[in-house]
Design a protein around this motif. Structure first.
Motif, PDB file in Angstrom:
ATOM      1  N   GLN A   1       0.087  -3.666  -9.031  1.00 20.64           N
ATOM      2  CA  GLN A   1       0.550  -2.663  -8.070  1.00 20.64           C
ATOM      3  C   GLN A   1       2.041  -2.800  -7.786  1.00 20.64           C
ATOM      4  O   GLN A   1       2.640  -1.923  -7.172  1.00 20.64           O
ATOM      5  CB  GLN A   1      -0.220  -2.780  -6.746  1.00 20.64           C
ATOM      6  N   GLU A   2       2.616  -3.926  -8.179  1.00 20.12           N
ATOM      7  CA  GLU A   2       4.013  -4.249  -7.908  1.00 20.12           C
ATOM      8  C   GLU A   2       4.284  -4.395  -6.408  1.00 20.12           C
ATOM      9  O   GLU A   2       5.333  -4.005  -5.898  1.00 20.12           O
ATOM     10  CB  GLU A   2       4.964  -3.232  -8.556  1.00 20.12           C
ATOM     11  N   TRP A   3       3.310  -4.964  -5.702  1.00 21.11           N
ATOM     12  CA  TRP A   3       3.447  -5.239  -4.278  1.00 21.11           C
ATOM     13  C   TRP A   3       3.827  -6.699  -4.105  1.00 21.11           C
ATOM     14  O   TRP A   3       3.371  -7.568  -4.844  1.00 21.11           O
ATOM     15  CB  TRP A   3       2.142  -4.979  -3.540  1.00 21.11           C
ATOM     16  N   SER A   4       4.645  -6.975  -3.097  1.00 18.48           N
ATOM     17  CA  SER A   4       4.986  -8.370  -2.826  1.00 18.48           C
ATOM     18  C   SER A   4       3.776  -9.054  -2.186  1.00 18.48           C
ATOM     19  O   SER A   4       3.042  -8.450  -1.414  1.00 18.48           O
ATOM     20  CB  SER A   4       6.213  -8.462  -1.922  1.00 18.48           C
ATOM     21  N   PHE A   5       3.580 -10.315  -2.548  1.00 20.90           N
ATOM     22  CA  PHE A   5       2.454 -11.067  -1.995  1.00 20.90           C
ATOM     23  C   PHE A   5       2.785 -12.539  -1.952  1.00 20.90           C
ATOM     24  O   PHE A   5       3.731 -13.003  -2.592  1.00 20.90           O
ATOM     25  CB  PHE A   5       1.166 -10.808  -2.794  1.00 20.90           C
ATOM     26  N   GLU A   6       1.993 -13.269  -1.190  1.00 19.66           N
ATOM     27  CA  GLU A   6       2.166 -14.710  -1.061  1.00 19.66           C
ATOM     28  C   GLU A   6       0.789 -15.351  -0.972  1.00 19.66           C
ATOM     29  O   GLU A   6      -0.074 -14.881  -0.235  1.00 19.66           O
ATOM     30  CB  GLU A   6       2.979 -15.029   0.192  1.00 19.66           C
ATOM     31  N   ARG A   7       0.618 -16.407  -1.712  1.00 23.73           N
ATOM     32  CA  ARG A   7      -0.636 -17.162  -1.675  1.00 23.73           C
ATOM     33  C   ARG A   7      -0.413 -18.407  -0.841  1.00 23.73           C
ATOM     34  O   ARG A   7       0.520 -19.169  -1.104  1.00 23.73           O
ATOM     35  CB  ARG A   7      -1.081 -17.524  -3.078  1.00 23.73           C
ATOM     36  N   PHE A   8      -1.274 -18.615   0.146  1.00 25.17           N
ATOM     37  CA  PHE A   8      -1.098 -19.753   1.045  1.00 25.17           C
ATOM     38  C   PHE A   8      -1.865 -20.982   0.585  1.00 25.17           C
ATOM     39  O   PHE A   8      -1.426 -22.095   0.758  1.00 25.17           O
ATOM     40  CB  PHE A   8      -1.499 -19.375   2.471  1.00 25.17           C
ATOM     41  N   ASP A   9      -3.045 -20.770   0.062  1.00 25.24           N
ATOM     42  CA  ASP A   9      -3.873 -21.882  -0.407  1.00 25.24           C
ATOM     43  C   ASP A   9      -4.971 -21.283  -1.278  1.00 25.24           C
ATOM     44  O   ASP A   9      -4.825 -20.172  -1.766  1.00 25.24           O
ATOM     45  CB  ASP A   9      -4.447 -22.676   0.777  1.00 25.24           C
TER      46      ASP A   9
ATOM     47  N   ILE B   1       1.738  -1.498   5.171  1.00 27.87           N
ATOM     48  CA  ILE B   1       0.399  -1.968   5.515  1.00 27.87           C
ATOM     49  C   ILE B   1       0.309  -3.402   5.025  1.00 27.87           C
ATOM     50  O   ILE B   1       0.580  -3.693   3.853  1.00 27.87           O
ATOM     51  CB  ILE B   1      -0.685  -1.084   4.879  1.00 27.87           C
ATOM     52  N   HIS B   2      -0.021  -4.294   5.925  1.00 27.24           N
ATOM     53  CA  HIS B   2      -0.122  -5.710   5.602  1.00 27.24           C
ATOM     54  C   HIS B   2      -1.570  -6.016   5.227  1.00 27.24           C
ATOM     55  O   HIS B   2      -2.480  -5.768   6.013  1.00 27.24           O
ATOM     56  CB  HIS B   2       0.343  -6.564   6.783  1.00 27.24           C
ATOM     57  N   LEU B   3      -1.749  -6.533   4.023  1.00 31.58           N
ATOM     58  CA  LEU B   3      -3.071  -6.837   3.505  1.00 31.58           C
ATOM     59  C   LEU B   3      -3.298  -8.337   3.536  1.00 31.58           C
ATOM     60  O   LEU B   3      -2.384  -9.116   3.277  1.00 31.58           O
ATOM     61  CB  LEU B   3      -3.208  -6.326   2.070  1.00 31.58           C
ATOM     62  N   ARG B   4      -4.530  -8.700   3.829  1.00 25.26           N
ATOM     63  CA  ARG B   4      -4.888 -10.112   3.862  1.00 25.26           C
ATOM     64  C   ARG B   4      -6.227 -10.259   3.142  1.00 25.26           C
ATOM     65  O   ARG B   4      -7.196  -9.601   3.490  1.00 25.26           O
ATOM     66  CB  ARG B   4      -4.993 -10.578   5.308  1.00 25.26           C
ATOM     67  N   TYR B   5      -6.237 -11.111   2.137  1.00 29.89           N
ATOM     68  CA  TYR B   5      -7.447 -11.387   1.359  1.00 29.89           C
ATOM     69  C   TYR B   5      -7.879 -12.815   1.666  1.00 29.89           C
ATOM     70  O   TYR B   5      -7.112 -13.751   1.434  1.00 29.89           O
ATOM     71  CB  TYR B   5      -7.161 -11.257  -0.141  1.00 29.89           C
ATOM     72  N   MET B   6      -9.075 -12.985   2.198  1.00 30.73           N
ATOM     73  CA  MET B   6      -9.565 -14.313   2.573  1.00 30.73           C
ATOM     74  C   MET B   6     -10.848 -14.611   1.802  1.00 30.73           C
ATOM     75  O   MET B   6     -11.814 -13.847   1.890  1.00 30.73           O
ATOM     76  CB  MET B   6      -9.790 -14.392   4.074  1.00 30.73           C
ATOM     77  N   TRP B   7     -10.833 -15.687   1.060  1.00 33.18           N
ATOM     78  CA  TRP B   7     -11.950 -16.085   0.217  1.00 33.18           C
ATOM     79  C   TRP B   7     -12.759 -17.166   0.910  1.00 33.18           C
ATOM     80  O   TRP B   7     -12.221 -18.180   1.335  1.00 33.18           O
ATOM     81  CB  TRP B   7     -11.410 -16.591  -1.125  1.00 33.18           C
TER      82      TRP B   7
ATOM     83  N   GLU C   1      -7.659 -20.164  -0.283  1.00 34.68           N
ATOM     84  CA  GLU C   1      -8.504 -19.287   0.526  1.00 34.68           C
ATOM     85  C   GLU C   1      -7.818 -18.020   1.009  1.00 34.68           C
ATOM     86  O   GLU C   1      -8.471 -17.160   1.592  1.00 34.68           O
ATOM     87  CB  GLU C   1      -9.039 -20.062   1.740  1.00 34.68           C
ATOM     88  N   GLU C   2      -6.507 -17.878   0.816  1.00 36.77           N
ATOM     89  CA  GLU C   2      -5.830 -16.726   1.404  1.00 36.77           C
ATOM     90  C   GLU C   2      -4.626 -16.256   0.598  1.00 36.77           C
ATOM     91  O   GLU C   2      -3.809 -17.055   0.156  1.00 36.77           O
ATOM     92  CB  GLU C   2      -5.379 -17.065   2.827  1.00 36.77           C
ATOM     93  N   VAL C   3      -4.544 -14.930   0.466  1.00 31.85           N
ATOM     94  CA  VAL C   3      -3.383 -14.249  -0.102  1.00 31.85           C
ATOM     95  C   VAL C   3      -3.024 -13.117   0.851  1.00 31.85           C
ATOM     96  O   VAL C   3      -3.908 -12.411   1.351  1.00 31.85           O
ATOM     97  CB  VAL C   3      -3.683 -13.655  -1.502  1.00 31.85           C
ATOM     98  N   THR C   4      -1.735 -12.960   1.134  1.00 35.62           N
ATOM     99  CA  THR C   4      -1.283 -11.823   1.922  1.00 35.62           C
ATOM    100  C   THR C   4      -0.363 -10.973   1.058  1.00 35.62           C
ATOM    101  O   THR C   4       0.285 -11.476   0.144  1.00 35.62           O
ATOM    102  CB  THR C   4      -0.533 -12.249   3.205  1.00 35.62           C
ATOM    103  N   ALA C   5      -0.326  -9.682   1.365  1.00 33.74           N
ATOM    104  CA  ALA C   5       0.501  -8.750   0.594  1.00 33.74           C
ATOM    105  C   ALA C   5       0.996  -7.645   1.511  1.00 33.74           C
ATOM    106  O   ALA C   5       0.477  -7.455   2.618  1.00 33.74           O
ATOM    107  CB  ALA C   5      -0.310  -8.156  -0.557  1.00 33.74           C
ATOM    108  N   VAL C   6       1.996  -6.922   1.030  1.00 34.41           N
ATOM    109  CA  VAL C   6       2.517  -5.765   1.752  1.00 34.41           C
ATOM    110  C   VAL C   6       2.447  -4.573   0.807  1.00 34.41           C
ATOM    111  O   VAL C   6       2.954  -4.632  -0.314  1.00 34.41           O
ATOM    112  CB  VAL C   6       3.968  -5.998   2.215  1.00 34.41           C
ATOM    113  N   ALA C   7       1.787  -3.504   1.289  1.00 31.13           N
ATOM    114  CA  ALA C   7       1.656  -2.277   0.501  1.00 31.13           C
ATOM    115  C   ALA C   7       2.355  -1.141   1.229  1.00 31.13           C
ATOM    116  O   ALA C   7       2.355  -1.094   2.465  1.00 31.13           O
ATOM    117  CB  ALA C   7       0.175  -1.931   0.311  1.00 31.13           C
ATOM    118  N   PRO C   8       2.945  -0.217   0.486  1.00 29.71           N
ATOM    119  CA  PRO C   8       3.553   0.942   1.139  1.00 29.71           C
ATOM    120  C   PRO C   8       2.459   1.881   1.638  1.00 29.71           C
ATOM    121  O   PRO C   8       1.418   2.030   1.007  1.00 29.71           O
ATOM    122  CB  PRO C   8       4.368   1.593   0.017  1.00 29.71           C
ATOM    123  N   GLY C   9       2.709   2.477   2.794  1.00 28.09           N
ATOM    124  CA  GLY C   9       1.776   3.456   3.346  1.00 28.09           C
ATOM    125  C   GLY C   9       2.528   4.675   3.829  1.00 28.09           C
ATOM    126  O   GLY C   9       3.760   4.660   3.937  1.00 28.09           O
TER     127      GLY C   9
END
Length: 168
Positions: free
Chosen positions: A27-35, A50-56, A37-45
């Motif tokens: 998607q060419e969105w900026s993101f950061e992986r913390f560990d 829109i701040h996205l958070r993926y928690m495993w 269990e978690e990745v955060t990203a920023v998507a245009p809206g």
């Protein structure tokens, strides 16, 4: 939004969050992986980032996807927002909106059960991310009407949900 066509032969990852990173990279969105269990990203809206958070949660086999938009709810408006959340959530087929009380942040959340199929997991991640962004964009005006135009929950939903017929 770029559609990621997933080919089972192309996927050789070791974790669910690797699949998430592959999607975010496409998607060419900026993101950061913390560990692990978690990745955060920023998507245009349409209304801002829109701040996205993926928690495993490996123990439960769940990937939670949360989308937070740039709206904070002051304490005096929270009762009206809770009423609005109830009306908005009635209109959703997937996921739900909630108020994160610590920060007063409005968010959309949904979790998916991860299967053994990386292709299925990647496709579900893409679909839920797309739905989260779409619903944030669709309902952002509702929350703004309640927060800043002092509309009732019913008025805000009615005004924002009007569908136009044809084109001008």
């Amino acid at each position: 939004m770029t559609t990621l066509y997933i080919d089972e032969d192309d996927i050789s990852t070791s974790s669910v969050l690797d699949l998430v990173e592959d999607y975010l990279t496409a998607q060419e969105w900026s993101f950061e992986r913390f560990d692990e269990e978690e990745v955060t990203a920023v998507a245009p809206g349409a209304w801002g980032e829109i701040h996205l958070r993926y928690m495993w949660r490996e123990d439960a086999g769940l990937l939670q996807i949360a989308a937070v938009f740039e709206a904070r709810v002051p304490l005096p408006k929270r009762a009206k927002i809770y009423e609005t959340l109830a009306l908005v959530n009635e209109r959703l087929w997937l996921g739900h909106f909630e108020l994160w009380s610590d920060e007063g942040a409005l968010m959309f959340r949904h979790a998916i059960l991860v299967t053994d199929s990386e292709v299925h997991t990647a496709a579900m991640t893409e679909a839920v991310t797309h739905a989260a962004i779409k619903e944030c964009e669709r309902f952002y005006p509702v929350f703004q009407f309640v927060l800043w135009s002092d509309k009732s929950a019913e008025e805000a939903v009615e005004a924002a949900m009007l569908e136009t017929m044809g084109e001008a």
